[in-house]
Design a protein around this motif. Structure first.
Motif, PDB file in Angstrom:
ATOM      1  N   SER A 116      -3.023   3.683 -16.271  1.00  0.00           N
ATOM      2  CA  SER A 116      -2.800   5.046 -15.806  1.00  0.00           C
ATOM      3  C   SER A 116      -3.899   5.506 -14.857  1.00  0.00           C
ATOM      4  O   SER A 116      -3.756   6.503 -14.161  1.00  0.00           O
ATOM      5  CB  SER A 116      -2.691   6.000 -16.995  1.00  0.00           C
ATOM      6  OG  SER A 116      -3.928   6.053 -17.673  1.00  0.00           O
ATOM      7  N   ALA A 153      -4.619   4.752  -9.786  1.00  0.00           N
ATOM      8  CA  ALA A 153      -4.762   5.535  -8.554  1.00  0.00           C
ATOM      9  C   ALA A 153      -6.173   6.099  -8.432  1.00  0.00           C
ATOM     10  O   ALA A 153      -6.751   6.136  -7.346  1.00  0.00           O
ATOM     11  CB  ALA A 153      -3.727   6.650  -8.507  1.00  0.00           C
ATOM     12  N   LEU A 154      -6.728   6.515  -9.557  1.00  0.00           N
ATOM     13  CA  LEU A 154      -8.104   7.023  -9.548  1.00  0.00           C
ATOM     14  C   LEU A 154      -9.071   5.947  -9.062  1.00  0.00           C
ATOM     15  O   LEU A 154      -9.941   6.203  -8.240  1.00  0.00           O
ATOM     16  CB  LEU A 154      -8.518   7.467 -10.961  1.00  0.00           C
ATOM     17  CG  LEU A 154      -7.854   8.730 -11.495  1.00  0.00           C
ATOM     18  CD1 LEU A 154      -8.195   8.929 -12.964  1.00  0.00           C
ATOM     19  CD2 LEU A 154      -8.291   9.935 -10.684  1.00  0.00           C
ATOM     20  N   ALA A 190      -8.345   3.397  -7.281  1.00  0.00           N
ATOM     21  CA  ALA A 190      -8.070   3.081  -5.864  1.00  0.00           C
ATOM     22  C   ALA A 190      -8.839   4.005  -4.933  1.00  0.00           C
ATOM     23  O   ALA A 190      -9.198   3.626  -3.816  1.00  0.00           O
ATOM     24  CB  ALA A 190      -6.573   3.168  -5.582  1.00  0.00           C
ATOM     25  N   SER A 191      -9.099   5.214  -5.400  1.00  0.00           N
ATOM     26  CA  SER A 191      -9.782   6.172  -4.528  1.00  0.00           C
ATOM     27  C   SER A 191     -11.210   5.734  -4.215  1.00  0.00           C
ATOM     28  O   SER A 191     -11.852   6.261  -3.321  1.00  0.00           O
ATOM     29  CB  SER A 191      -9.780   7.562  -5.160  1.00  0.00           C
ATOM     30  OG  SER A 191     -10.641   7.592  -6.281  1.00  0.00           O
ATOM     31  N   LEU A 248      -3.308   3.710   0.116  1.00  0.00           N
ATOM     32  CA  LEU A 248      -4.185   4.765  -0.415  1.00  0.00           C
ATOM     33  C   LEU A 248      -5.629   4.298  -0.598  1.00  0.00           C
ATOM     34  O   LEU A 248      -6.280   4.658  -1.580  1.00  0.00           O
ATOM     35  CB  LEU A 248      -3.651   5.298  -1.748  1.00  0.00           C
ATOM     36  CG  LEU A 248      -2.413   6.199  -1.711  1.00  0.00           C
ATOM     37  CD1 LEU A 248      -2.034   6.638  -3.123  1.00  0.00           C
ATOM     38  CD2 LEU A 248      -2.630   7.424  -0.830  1.00  0.00           C
ATOM     39  N   VAL A 249      -6.097   3.494   0.330  1.00  0.00           N
ATOM     40  CA  VAL A 249      -7.490   3.074   0.275  1.00  0.00           C
ATOM     41  C   VAL A 249      -8.192   3.460   1.570  1.00  0.00           C
ATOM     42  O   VAL A 249      -7.551   3.664   2.596  1.00  0.00           O
ATOM     43  CB  VAL A 249      -7.636   1.550   0.044  1.00  0.00           C
ATOM     44  CG1 VAL A 249      -7.107   1.158  -1.325  1.00  0.00           C
ATOM     45  CG2 VAL A 249      -6.909   0.769   1.145  1.00  0.00           C
ATOM     46  N   THR A 260      -7.392   7.181   4.713  1.00  0.00           N
ATOM     47  CA  THR A 260      -7.300   8.322   3.820  1.00  0.00           C
ATOM     48  C   THR A 260      -8.522   9.223   3.942  1.00  0.00           C
ATOM     49  O   THR A 260      -8.628  10.195   3.248  1.00  0.00           O
ATOM     50  CB  THR A 260      -7.163   7.854   2.371  1.00  0.00           C
ATOM     51  OG1 THR A 260      -8.256   6.984   2.086  1.00  0.00           O
ATOM     52  CG2 THR A 260      -5.859   7.120   2.179  1.00  0.00           C
ATOM     53  N   ALA A 296      -5.807   9.499  -2.864  1.00  0.00           N
ATOM     54  CA  ALA A 296      -5.559   8.629  -4.011  1.00  0.00           C
ATOM     55  C   ALA A 296      -5.728   9.394  -5.323  1.00  0.00           C
ATOM     56  O   ALA A 296      -4.969   9.196  -6.276  1.00  0.00           O
ATOM     57  CB  ALA A 296      -6.489   7.416  -3.976  1.00  0.00           C
ATOM     58  N   LEU A 297      -6.712  10.276  -5.339  1.00  0.00           N
ATOM     59  CA  LEU A 297      -6.918  11.098  -6.536  1.00  0.00           C
ATOM     60  C   LEU A 297      -5.680  11.944  -6.813  1.00  0.00           C
ATOM     61  O   LEU A 297      -5.207  12.041  -7.951  1.00  0.00           O
ATOM     62  CB  LEU A 297      -8.120  12.028  -6.344  1.00  0.00           C
ATOM     63  CG  LEU A 297      -9.492  11.361  -6.342  1.00  0.00           C
ATOM     64  CD1 LEU A 297     -10.556  12.362  -5.941  1.00  0.00           C
ATOM     65  CD2 LEU A 297      -9.790  10.775  -7.715  1.00  0.00           C
ATOM     66  N   ALA A 310      -2.684  11.347  -5.818  1.00  0.00           N
ATOM     67  CA  ALA A 310      -1.558  10.479  -6.181  1.00  0.00           C
ATOM     68  C   ALA A 310      -1.534  10.185  -7.673  1.00  0.00           C
ATOM     69  O   ALA A 310      -0.467   9.966  -8.258  1.00  0.00           O
ATOM     70  CB  ALA A 310      -1.628   9.175  -5.392  1.00  0.00           C
ATOM     71  N   SER A 311      -2.704  10.179  -8.286  1.00  0.00           N
ATOM     72  CA  SER A 311      -2.761   9.854  -9.712  1.00  0.00           C
ATOM     73  C   SER A 311      -2.049  10.901 -10.568  1.00  0.00           C
ATOM     74  O   SER A 311      -1.778  10.677 -11.741  1.00  0.00           O
ATOM     75  CB  SER A 311      -4.213   9.691 -10.164  1.00  0.00           C
ATOM     76  OG  SER A 311      -4.858  10.943 -10.182  1.00  0.00           O
TER      77      SER A 311
END
Lengths: 706, 706
Positions: free
Chosen positions: A179, A182-183, A185-186, A208-209, A605, B182-183, B185-186
């Protein structure tokens, strides 16, 4: 149409294709049509009942051919090649006839098995290490090759695989679960050179990178030291470097990043090294070019396009990975393997790619590899390279031209000495003529014409003819003192419209990045990174007499008569930020206006978007104009000619922006160029500073009095 | 090969294709080859010099055809159709011959303009609202159609566009910049039904967003109330619902989600509604099926595959959007538009898709639309549907069979009454025979055979023949009392190997999701969501006598003799978590073993992964076995026959797991099925509870004494 009719029409089609290709030299390579031409030629709806085949096929010449860019023409020198060959055509014909899908082994075993075999054959042909070959694998998630649709997709797939691996690592380190992906990935940041293909930027956006475009050296190669420095800085900021896309044969001028230098850095940093050799990869069938592949053992993935230069019609992109497990994990959560002895022979390729379904593309690859053999393919590559050399020599004999970057393989970049605007006009005139077709590129602010050997039909005679056309056009351009550089009227700029519906373009931020601060509409024809991203605008690269107003896709357009879509308070605030934007030539290559504060900035991004205020408030050091000195090593002979004119010149600005004139006049870019903002003169003719400058320079270069 | 040779070989190829298709009925539809068959037939390397065409083309029948699944065979009833037609073949032939790319308007104006026209024609043919048509657009980022490569890709592109819009909104609301994408998106969560195509899950994984698979009603349609409830819960948790993929014509049984019910919910919640009509979309050329499209005006994007059922060979996926600006923003940061009057005619399609390059696919679409006309296409669709009905009637006459879901269009699902294992065996035997080919699906735990009308060549006579083959195989299966359900030996399971290198599979977590708790290897042939994700395993769906051990892709495999890859402490800890896993039939459809605690759980980036401990510690309420009652409405006539046997049965477990026997015996699933874990008997024959159960049931059903 029944099978008998198909047999008749199919054979006619074979004849038509053969005839099309054998007489393609006679066609205008680049079409002379305006946007929307076709809708005048066809009905607004599909027919109610089926039409005769004769009617349909007759419309190919009436409707389609007038609007074609003939990519197989010997006079096609734009983009990169998309070669094909008769065996490849037969392969795709058969593949279409069978029309089977091979997304899993079971869906059509022959599709998968032939792909495994052909990708091994091809990998061996270009000298890939055995970690990339299916037959050398011992594990169920070992390496191997796969046919993807395009290189852009392969670059994205590799980025995703790298992202998966990085996230998995971070998840473990931080004791997190899916879960948090995405966090995590940031935090990720990837790298490529400023000369890398635009698809890397697209991949980072979708993925998203963060992306950093790194500077290149004098030969437009990614600088390893910059990479190291950037990684260090990023780590300090808490970011996690995870992916480098190195390019072998860049789009701009076919430069080669050094895998031998970049590989060890990636290894040390635990980064995925992806190698994009879209065009140049085909050359590696010849041992004499394989030194450019040195360091490939460091790569995690490698891709090139047999559909570019290896005689296979689009689409056919050959991608190899060392670890297919990373792909499986990308497209599945915690994939499982069957430990069957045949597993390695029974790949389900759907787990190697974004789409589910896939065509039987291995057939045409198989036909071509067999019909040509290693030697036949080598001969084809060597012929293209020899033609490239031949053309280079033609150019070198004309001292009005220069070749500002080393020729590699079949790609030559050339330009007229002097201002960018001159070469830009030359290219536009040539494309307008339609007898020869090329696209431009920007090399560190230098506008170049890319001349690629694309067609298998191109001969030395064709190149002599093409060169004559280019020379003649150049002579004409120089002879009329640059007057063929047409002055756009205010009306043509769409800025002189009056009345309550007159629109003014307001953007909060001027979206723009350091690596491509110099550009113009004509660069839209190129595929190297272009910012700001102008969409649905490539026709403007050809039709430059027309309206070139720009609007943003968001809510930044509103009426200047006060019928703003925004609240009036908001509007007032935003009006302060009216910029030159891209309504005028002032943002053409010669007048790009600022560089970034320091070093590369993450884009994607995390894009850098200075406002006009930021720019005007910046110190002189921050706003340095790229000058000829940037390219001193390449174009040293012209250095003195590029000195900024001393007398102030005028820049026209639309009326509503007049209140910004003072502000703009203080920008270093204006000062450096000797320009000062002004309004259009009474005649409505815009005194275009670039054209004036270009003309002045021509006087110096060619002794012509405009 | 020169043009003269091409003309000869090309015409031969036309004849070969015509002959292949006209005599395809005589070929075995499904091949009889084992993984790796091909590498025995070809050399390990590409040839040094080119080969004769005769040699190459001769190998098509020797090497390729024996391993083909013949998708155009009238006896092909697997997956969905991939129809083609002679006009389409001619279109692709020409497209390949021209070999032009149309990524921008300028790269080949005719490619783009013909696509604009054909997508409008097609959109009108199927009755799309005018917001989806190019010619109705007033803005530069208006709606329109585009040809994508696959539906999976279109679903992903739509998800990305929706994600972009959602992030843009969140960014504005929270005053954040691109670096926070990305944040943000989470927080995003998307939805589809448990019957949606696996590509939605893939899209959510790559897109780094959470996915919820929602329950369906008795007709396998997404339940609007569940959606509302789930959205409410998600909002409470701080998540942001942003995307719903509704399916018109699911893969499992061609069920139709109601756009009229789901659309208003999406509108209210500000969610992007994407409609996946991959197969069924073609049917909308007929007005009588268009009621299934009702509510389309709510959709933001709509996709179907003319390459499935509209006579156009793969690839050709038709996608329409209402707002192309959302796509542009997806693939560019803050895109800019030229405000030219021709902008709407001069689309740069590269900004509508993931790849840069694209084939000239509009040609074949144009040829087909014109060669058939509206009426011709309608006749084709109606014929397929009539054949579907015809086959349905055949099945209904045999009361050993049942049709557990309503037939829609050309897709019928059928099964033998009784245990799933019986139908599974029937299907495997049929596929092994190779005269008719189908794939299975799981409908809420009920194993069904999907029978699709795929080929344009299928006639009523073919269907009678196919049905006879199915009936005969069923009779054989029943007659021998299920003995043709082969008992795998311990050795075949790969579990009886001895010696120091004997491996045991240990996984920390048993990866598995609620929506597909019932499955088996043979379901790998299907494309509906399958978890756990077994990769490179579809051959096992056919070769089920072989090794079916599973391993994870990560580090979870180690030796049971103590030579663990992990530290021994870690190993001991993990051994406690040995589960039944998928080494045995105990996880086949009839024995899926637990449901989720309550309601749908987010999967994708937030997958639910219970460990064996979690399961064994769960209360009886949490571990409820799906029983026949789940499908009571469909199969009520069999309810009594599905009662759980009273006497305990044995489940074989590998030795090392013996210490878990007690734990497992307490699982409700075992109790409910009347099973108890045990070890293999001395003869090495595994008493397979499923087979025993299947046989017992057969006795009841068919009065046969096994």
């Amino acid at each position: 149409m029944d099978s008998t009719e198909y047999q008749k029409h199919g054979k006619d089609m074979v004849d038509y294709i053969a005839n099309y290709l054998e007489t393609i030299r006679e066609r205008r390579v680049f079409p002379n049509v305006s946007p929307g031409y076709m809708k005048e030629l066809v009905p607004p709806e599909a027919p109610e009942v089926g039409e005769n085949w004769e009617e349909i096929i007759g419309d190919v010449e009436r409707v389609v051919m007038p609007g074609m860019t003939h990519w197989q023409s010997p006079h096609m020198h734009a983009y990169f090649p998309t070669t094909h060959s008769y065996p490849a055509l037969l392969g795709d014909m058969l593949s279409d006839g069978i029309n089977a899908l091979g997304f899993t082994w079971a869906s059509s075993p022959a599709c998968t098995e032939l792909e495994i075999i052909c990708m091994d054959w091809l990998g061996q042909l270009i000298g890939l290490p055995k970690q990339f070959l299916h037959k050398e694998q011992k594990t169920l998630s070992g390496g191997g090759g796969v046919i993807q649709t395009t290189c852009s997709e392969a670059t994205f797939v590799a980025l995703l695989a790298a992202r998966t691996e990085a996230i998995k690592r971070l998840r473990k380190e931080n004791g997190m679960d899916h879960s948090s992906d995405a966090l995590l990935a940031s935090k990720l940041v990837c790298y490529c050179s400023e000369q890398a293909h635009s698809s890397v930027e697209k991949a980072s956006l979708i993925g998203l990178v963060k992306l950093r475009l790194l500077p290149t050296d004098d030969e437009h190669r990614l600088k390893p030291d910059s990479l190291k420095e950037c990684i260090l800085n990023d780590r300090k900021q808490g970011l996690v470097p995870f992916y480098l896309c190195a390019t072998l044969g860049t789009t701009g001028c076919c430069s080669f990043d050094s895998l031998e230098q970049l590989g060890p850095i990636c290894e040390e940093e635990g980064m995925w090294l992806h190698v994009d050799a879209a065009y140049a990869g085909s050359a590696f069938v010849c041992p004499e070019f394989r030194h450019l592949l040195a360091g490939i053992e460091y790569a995690h993935s490698f891709v090139f396009n047999p559909s570019k230069w290896l005689l296979i019609n689009f689409d056919c992109t050959a991608m190899w990975v060392k670890d297919s497990g990373a792909l499986h994990c990308t497209f599945n959560v915690d994939p499982l393997y069957l430990q069957h002895e045949n597993s390695g022979d029974a790949i389900d390729y759907m787990h190697w790619q974004i789409p589910l379904s896939r065509r039987f593309r291995a057939l045409k690859l198989w036909f071509v590899l067999r019909a040509y053999g290693r030697k036949g393919l080598q001969a084809h590559i060597r012929k293209s390279v020899a033609l490239g050399k031949f053309f280079e020599n033609l150019v070198r004999k004309d001292d009005r031209f220069e070749i500002p970057a080393k020729r590699h393989l079949g790609l030559i970049v050339l330009r007229l000495k002097g201002a960018n605007a001159l070469t830009e006009r030359l290219l536009k005139n040539l494309n307008k003529g339609g007898k020869v077709h090329m696209v431009p590129a920007s090399l560190k602010g230098t506008y170049v014409i890319r001349f690629t050997i694309t067609s298998t039909r191109t001969t030395e005679e064709d190149l002599i003819k093409d060169w004559k056309i280019i020379q003649d056009e150049a002579s004409k351009l120089i002879a009329d003192g640059g007057m063929s550089i047409e002055l756009p009227s205010a009306n043509e700029h769409g800025l002189a419209k009056t009345g309550p519906r007159r629109k003014m373009l307001l953007r909060r931020r001027y979206t723009w990045a350091h690596y491509n601060r110099q550009w113009d509409m004509s660069l839209l024809l190129s595929n190297v990174p272009v910012r700001p991203s102008v969409v649905n605008g490539t026709f403007a690269a050809l039709y430059d007499n027309k309206d070139r107003r720009l609007s943003s896709s968001t809510d930044d357009v509103h009426d200047i008569d006060g019928t703003s879509k925004e609240s009036s308070g908001r509007r007032g605030e935003r009006s302060q930020q009216v910029t030159l934007k891209l309504t005028r030539k002032v943002l053409s290559l010669d007048t790009g206006f600022a560089t970034m504060k320091a070093g590369p900035q993450p884009i994607g991004t995390n894009i850098f978007v200075p406002t006009i205020d930021e720019m005007s408030n910046s110190s002189a050091e921050e706003l340095s104009l790229p000058t000829q000195a940037d390219n001193s090593n390449v174009r040293s002979e012209n250095k003195s000619e590029m000195e900024v004119p001393k007398s102030p010149r005028k820049v026209w600005l639309p009326d509503p922006a007049n209140h910004l004139l003072d502000k703009l006049a203080n920008l270093k870019v204006f000062r450096k160029l000797g320009l000062s903002p002004t309004s259009p003169n009474e005649s409505g003719v815009i005194p275009d500073p670039l054209l004036l400058k270009a003309k002045q320079e021509m006087n110096g270069h060619y002794g012509v009095d405009g």
